[in-house]
Design a protein around this motif. Sequence first.
Motif, PDB file in Angstrom:
ATOM      1  N   LYS A 521       0.831  -1.213   0.000  1.00  0.00           N
ATOM      2  CA  LYS A 521       0.000   0.000   0.000  1.00  0.00           C
ATOM      3  C   LYS A 521       0.862   1.258   0.000  1.00  0.00           C
ATOM      4  O   LYS A 521       0.485   2.285  -0.587  1.00  0.00           O
ATOM      5  CB  LYS A 521      -0.934  -0.009   1.213  1.00  0.00           C
ATOM      6  CG  LYS A 521      -2.036  -1.056   1.107  1.00  0.00           C
ATOM      7  CD  LYS A 521      -2.839  -1.155   2.381  1.00  0.00           C
ATOM      8  CE  LYS A 521      -3.928  -2.215   2.248  1.00  0.00           C
ATOM      9  NZ  LYS A 521      -4.627  -2.465   3.531  1.00  0.00           N
ATOM     10  N   ASP A 522       2.023   1.202   0.663  1.00  0.00           N
ATOM     11  CA  ASP A 522       2.917   2.353   0.700  1.00  0.00           C
ATOM     12  C   ASP A 522       3.376   2.717  -0.714  1.00  0.00           C
ATOM     13  O   ASP A 522       3.427   3.892  -1.082  1.00  0.00           O
ATOM     14  CB  ASP A 522       4.121   2.042   1.589  1.00  0.00           C
ATOM     15  CG  ASP A 522       4.874   3.299   2.001  1.00  0.00           C
ATOM     16  OD1 ASP A 522       4.260   4.380   2.002  1.00  0.00           O
ATOM     17  OD2 ASP A 522       6.069   3.196   2.325  1.00  0.00           O
ATOM     18  N   TRP A 523       3.688   1.708  -1.519  1.00  0.00           N
ATOM     19  CA  TRP A 523       4.099   1.962  -2.899  1.00  0.00           C
ATOM     20  C   TRP A 523       2.921   2.436  -3.749  1.00  0.00           C
ATOM     21  O   TRP A 523       3.026   3.422  -4.482  1.00  0.00           O
ATOM     22  CB  TRP A 523       4.724   0.704  -3.509  1.00  0.00           C
ATOM     23  CG  TRP A 523       6.185   0.578  -3.213  1.00  0.00           C
ATOM     24  CD1 TRP A 523       6.767  -0.188  -2.242  1.00  0.00           C
ATOM     25  CD2 TRP A 523       7.255   1.264  -3.870  1.00  0.00           C
ATOM     26  NE1 TRP A 523       8.133  -0.027  -2.256  1.00  0.00           N
ATOM     27  CE2 TRP A 523       8.465   0.854  -3.263  1.00  0.00           C
ATOM     28  CE3 TRP A 523       7.317   2.174  -4.917  1.00  0.00           C
ATOM     29  CZ2 TRP A 523       9.709   1.334  -3.659  1.00  0.00           C
ATOM     30  CZ3 TRP A 523       8.560   2.651  -5.319  1.00  0.00           C
ATOM     31  CH2 TRP A 523       9.734   2.235  -4.700  1.00  0.00           C
ATOM     32  N   LEU A 524       1.803   1.738  -3.666  1.00  0.00           N
ATOM     33  CA  LEU A 524       0.653   2.109  -4.495  1.00  0.00           C
ATOM     34  C   LEU A 524       0.127   3.495  -4.134  1.00  0.00           C
ATOM     35  O   LEU A 524      -0.104   4.339  -5.014  1.00  0.00           O
ATOM     36  CB  LEU A 524      -0.453   1.060  -4.340  1.00  0.00           C
ATOM     37  CG  LEU A 524      -0.183  -0.302  -4.990  1.00  0.00           C
ATOM     38  CD1 LEU A 524      -1.259  -1.311  -4.566  1.00  0.00           C
ATOM     39  CD2 LEU A 524      -0.147  -0.189  -6.510  1.00  0.00           C
ATOM     40  N   ASN A 525      -0.067   3.742  -2.844  1.00  0.00           N
ATOM     41  CA  ASN A 525      -0.573   5.054  -2.419  1.00  0.00           C
ATOM     42  C   ASN A 525       0.451   6.150  -2.672  1.00  0.00           C
ATOM     43  O   ASN A 525       0.089   7.281  -3.029  1.00  0.00           O
ATOM     44  CB  ASN A 525      -0.950   5.024  -0.938  1.00  0.00           C
ATOM     45  CG  ASN A 525      -2.127   4.114  -0.657  1.00  0.00           C
ATOM     46  OD1 ASN A 525      -2.932   3.836  -1.544  1.00  0.00           O
ATOM     47  ND2 ASN A 525      -2.232   3.628   0.559  1.00  0.00           N
ATOM     48  N   GLY A 526       1.729   5.820  -2.462  1.00  0.00           N
ATOM     49  CA  GLY A 526       2.770   6.813  -2.695  1.00  0.00           C
ATOM     50  C   GLY A 526       2.819   7.261  -4.143  1.00  0.00           C
ATOM     51  O   GLY A 526       2.935   8.457  -4.437  1.00  0.00           O
ATOM     52  N   ILE A 527       2.710   6.326  -5.053  1.00  0.00           N
ATOM     53  CA  ILE A 527       2.708   6.659  -6.479  1.00  0.00           C
ATOM     54  C   ILE A 527       1.497   7.517  -6.817  1.00  0.00           C
ATOM     55  O   ILE A 527       1.602   8.528  -7.516  1.00  0.00           O
ATOM     56  CB  ILE A 527       2.743   5.373  -7.327  1.00  0.00           C
ATOM     57  CG1 ILE A 527       4.131   4.732  -7.236  1.00  0.00           C
ATOM     58  CG2 ILE A 527       2.393   5.662  -8.784  1.00  0.00           C
ATOM     59  CD1 ILE A 527       4.216   3.345  -7.840  1.00  0.00           C
ATOM     60  N   MET A 528       0.329   7.141  -6.299  1.00  0.00           N
ATOM     61  CA  MET A 528      -0.887   7.909  -6.585  1.00  0.00           C
ATOM     62  C   MET A 528      -0.861   9.292  -5.931  1.00  0.00           C
ATOM     63  O   MET A 528      -1.483  10.231  -6.436  1.00  0.00           O
ATOM     64  CB  MET A 528      -2.115   7.138  -6.113  1.00  0.00           C
ATOM     65  CG  MET A 528      -2.359   5.832  -6.860  1.00  0.00           C
ATOM     66  SD  MET A 528      -2.539   6.050  -8.647  1.00  0.00           S
ATOM     67  CE  MET A 528      -4.055   6.986  -8.737  1.00  0.00           C
ATOM     68  N   ILE A 545       6.685  10.934 -12.134  1.00  0.00           N
ATOM     69  CA  ILE A 545       5.710  11.319 -11.106  1.00  0.00           C
ATOM     70  C   ILE A 545       5.514  12.835 -11.093  1.00  0.00           C
ATOM     71  O   ILE A 545       4.385  13.335 -10.951  1.00  0.00           O
ATOM     72  CB  ILE A 545       6.176  10.822  -9.718  1.00  0.00           C
ATOM     73  CG1 ILE A 545       6.145   9.299  -9.634  1.00  0.00           C
ATOM     74  CG2 ILE A 545       5.328  11.437  -8.608  1.00  0.00           C
ATOM     75  CD1 ILE A 545       4.794   8.686  -9.627  1.00  0.00           C
ATOM     76  N   LEU A 546       6.602  13.586 -11.257  1.00  0.00           N
ATOM     77  CA  LEU A 546       6.503  15.048 -11.262  1.00  0.00           C
ATOM     78  C   LEU A 546       5.693  15.542 -12.455  1.00  0.00           C
ATOM     79  O   LEU A 546       4.904  16.491 -12.333  1.00  0.00           O
ATOM     80  CB  LEU A 546       7.901  15.668 -11.279  1.00  0.00           C
ATOM     81  CG  LEU A 546       8.716  15.524  -9.982  1.00  0.00           C
ATOM     82  CD1 LEU A 546      10.121  16.081 -10.165  1.00  0.00           C
ATOM     83  CD2 LEU A 546       8.016  16.210  -8.817  1.00  0.00           C
ATOM     84  N   ARG A 547       5.890  14.924 -13.621  1.00  0.00           N
ATOM     85  CA  ARG A 547       5.105  15.315 -14.798  1.00  0.00           C
ATOM     86  C   ARG A 547       3.630  14.987 -14.596  1.00  0.00           C
ATOM     87  O   ARG A 547       2.742  15.756 -14.979  1.00  0.00           O
ATOM     88  CB  ARG A 547       5.635  14.606 -16.049  1.00  0.00           C
ATOM     89  CG  ARG A 547       7.024  15.055 -16.467  1.00  0.00           C
ATOM     90  CD  ARG A 547       7.332  14.666 -17.909  1.00  0.00           C
ATOM     91  NE  ARG A 547       7.334  13.232 -18.122  1.00  0.00           N
ATOM     92  CZ  ARG A 547       8.402  12.454 -17.943  1.00  0.00           C
ATOM     93  NH1 ARG A 547       9.555  12.979 -17.539  1.00  0.00           N
ATOM     94  NH2 ARG A 547       8.338  11.154 -18.174  1.00  0.00           N
ATOM     95  N   TRP A 548       3.377  13.871 -13.967  1.00  0.00           N
ATOM     96  CA  TRP A 548       2.008  13.444 -13.655  1.00  0.00           C
ATOM     97  C   TRP A 548       1.355  14.458 -12.703  1.00  0.00           C
ATOM     98  O   TRP A 548       0.223  14.898 -12.912  1.00  0.00           O
ATOM     99  CB  TRP A 548       2.080  12.059 -13.026  1.00  0.00           C
ATOM    100  CG  TRP A 548       0.791  11.349 -12.790  1.00  0.00           C
ATOM    101  CD1 TRP A 548      -0.478  11.784 -13.054  1.00  0.00           C
ATOM    102  CD2 TRP A 548       0.658  10.036 -12.226  1.00  0.00           C
ATOM    103  NE1 TRP A 548      -1.393  10.837 -12.679  1.00  0.00           N
ATOM    104  CE2 TRP A 548      -0.729   9.750 -12.176  1.00  0.00           C
ATOM    105  CE3 TRP A 548       1.555   9.090 -11.762  1.00  0.00           C
ATOM    106  CZ2 TRP A 548      -1.217   8.544 -11.675  1.00  0.00           C
ATOM    107  CZ3 TRP A 548       1.077   7.882 -11.272  1.00  0.00           C
ATOM    108  CH2 TRP A 548      -0.298   7.619 -11.228  1.00  0.00           C
ATOM    109  N   LYS A 549       2.092  14.834 -11.666  1.00  0.00           N
ATOM    110  CA  LYS A 549       1.574  15.814 -10.705  1.00  0.00           C
ATOM    111  C   LYS A 549       1.309  17.155 -11.370  1.00  0.00           C
ATOM    112  O   LYS A 549       0.330  17.841 -11.053  1.00  0.00           O
ATOM    113  CB  LYS A 549       2.566  15.982  -9.549  1.00  0.00           C
ATOM    114  CG  LYS A 549       2.078  16.930  -8.452  1.00  0.00           C
ATOM    115  CD  LYS A 549       3.055  17.033  -7.306  1.00  0.00           C
ATOM    116  CE  LYS A 549       4.222  17.918  -7.670  1.00  0.00           C
ATOM    117  NZ  LYS A 549       5.059  18.271  -6.498  1.00  0.00           N
TER     118      LYS A 549
END
Length: 665
Positions: A521-528, A545-549
Motif C-alpha cells: 500500500k505504501d508503494w501504491l498510495n505513494g505513487i498515486m 511522477i513530477l510530470r504526472w503531478k
Amino acid sequence: MGFGGIYFTLPQNNYVFLTNNVEFYKDVKDFGEYRQWIQLLEEIITEGFVSIKCIFEDDSAICNTGIQIAFMPIEYAIHAGHESFLHEDRMYVYSDAQYHNHKWIIRYVVKDIKRIFEDIQAAKDRSVELNILKEILLPLLVRMPALNELFETKKQFISLDKKKVGVFSASVEYKWDNNVQNFSPEDYHYHEVRKRIANVCYGNMIKPGIYRGQEANKIIRAMQKAIIEDFESEVSKYSWSELHCSLLDYHSTLLHDININWKRYGSYSELDEKKDKEVRDRIIDQREKAKHDDRNALYLIETNLYLHHESETLAIRDDINLLLAYANWLVVLNDVADMCYFADNEAYIEITDEYVVDTLSDDQDAEKLNGLHHRIYSYSEGVKRNLETDSEYLEKVKETFKEDMGFTFPDFLDILSYFSYSFSEEIVKKVGNNVFRAPMKELLSDFLMQMNGVITEEDATNLFNYLVVTFQNLKTENGRVDFYLPIGKRRTRDTRFELMPLVSINGDIIFSPITMDYLKKDWLNGIMDFVLPYEVGMNKTKQLILRWKNLYEKQIVYDIANSFKQNKFDIVKTNFELRKLNKAHPQWLGDYDVFAVDVKNKSIWIVECKVIEKVATFYDMYRQQNRFFNEHKEDEKFQKELIIYMKRLIKLSKNWDVQNIWDIK
C-alpha cells in the motif's frame, strides 16, 4: 484468579461493575476474538446504563446495591457446570444471576454473535442494543418486578432514539490472528530512562540551559551520540533474533490498529450525533497513538537489527517496555533536532540544573496538534482523480520502475501479495501471533509454483533478496553513514525495515504478513499521491511522477478559473502575466495562476496554486516549509507581486473605476 473491569455509580448508592475474570479464559484458545465481543457488549451495557440510570432514582428500585456483570466464554460455562441457563429461549445472550452480600452477580454468555453484529449494523434506532441489555439483565429484572416495570417504561421511551452503539464489518488483505502482542511502558520505565539520560548529560559535561534553533540541533546531536551508546548497550544484552520476533509481533499489532481504525472512521451509520462525534474522536486518538507507538517500535526494531547481537539472554516483558520507553525518548529527541534545524521558534530543548532534559514546543501544544489531526481526518479526500490520466501514467510507471529497480512493478506487487496472504501454511512455522518463519528455499519454491511460470526463478530470487533487509545499512542515508538512525530522512534513506521487512536467519526468513501488505500500500498510495517511498536510485520514476503531478496542478488552475466563470466574474485569466500588458513589470515576478475581477462587488482575486507534498516525518515537513518560505521564498515573492500589482492597479484597470475601497483577495 484475577479481576479487572469498569466501575460506575448509579443513584441511591448503587453501582455497576463490569468484570473480567481471567479464570474464565484459561482454556480458551482464541481470546482475540472474544476481546472484540467483550468490547462491543461492554459498550452496549455502559451506554444502556447511562440512558436508564434515572430509573434508579425511584424509591421502588434497588438501593445500596451493586450489579456485577461478567462475560463468560461458552467453553467455561459448559466445563464449569454452569450450562443449565444455556437452554433458555433467548435471541442474543444467555444469562443468570445470584444475589450475595448486597450485590447482584450476573454472568452472561453470547448465544449468537453474528446476529448481534448484523442486527446492530442494520438497526436504525436503539431497539436492538436495548433488547441485548434486557437479555443480560433479565434474571435480575424477573426477580425485581418494580425495577422491571421502570426499565420497560424507559426502554420504550428511548428505543426510537438514534443508536448509541455501532458496528462495522471490514475485510483485511493479509493473514491475521486476533490474539495480538502488546507492550505498554509504565511511568517508572520513562522515569528510569530520564535518569539515564540525565546521567549521560552530566557525564558528557553538557551545560544546563535553554537551546533553540541550530544551537539546539547541535546540542541534541551531541547528546544523542552518548545516549545512543547507552541505549545500544542495553539492547545488546538480549538475543537479537528472539527480540526481533517479539517486536515484529508488536509492530504488526500496531499496524493492524492503524489500518482498522482508518477503516472504522466514518463507517458507522445512524448514530446519535453526539455519539458519532465521540466515536470519531476516539478513533482518531487511538489511531494517532498507534502511529506514535509504532515509530518507537520501528526505532527499536532497526536498532536491534543493526546491532545484530547474539546473546543467551531473552528479553522479558519488563525489559522490552524499558527499551520502548528509551526508544520513545530517542525518537522525540530526533524530531526536536529536526525541527530546531529548520526553525528557531517552533521548539526548543531545556536542560535543567539537575540535568533533566525537557523537549518543549512553543506554538504547537497538544490541543493544537489534536485539532490538526481532526482536521486532517475530516478533509482527507485529496485531488479529484482523472481515471484516464491515471491509467496512462500507471502504465508508464511500470516502464520506469523496471528501469530504476531491475524488476517489474507487477512482479513486485505479486511477491508482496504472496507474503501477505497466499503463502502455504504447511511450510511456515509460527514464531509469534502474527509472525512466521520458513526456509527461504521453500518459500521461493512455493512462490514460483503459485506464479505458474509467470516469473523466472532468477527474477523471483532478485525480489526475495531485495526484500531482505541489509542490517549493516540501516544507519546509511544517501550513501553517508552516521552514528544514529536517520529516521527523518525518508526520501533519501533507501534501507529501512519498512521497505525491506524480511529478515534472514540461517537460511530462514522471518516475516509478518501485515508488514508486506503495508509495504504494498505504501508503494501504491505513494505513487498515486506523487510521493515515492524513497527517491534514491528512482530518478526516472521520480521525473515521471513530477510530470504526472504537474497535470493535476494545471487541472486545479482550470477548475478554479471555471468556478469564477460560473459565478459570473467579469474578467477571469489563467497564467496571467502583467509584463505582457506593461513591459515595466518585473520579469522575475512571473505570472498569476488565476486572476479574476468582479466589477459589481468591487473585488479582485489573485490565486496562487501550489500542491503541497504529503510528508511522513517532521524532517520532511520542515524541509518543505523551509523550501517554500526561506529558500525559494514563495510567500515573499507572492507578497511582492501583490504590492507591485496594487501600485499599478489603477493604470492597468482604469476602465474599471477602481478605488481604494476595492477588495483584493
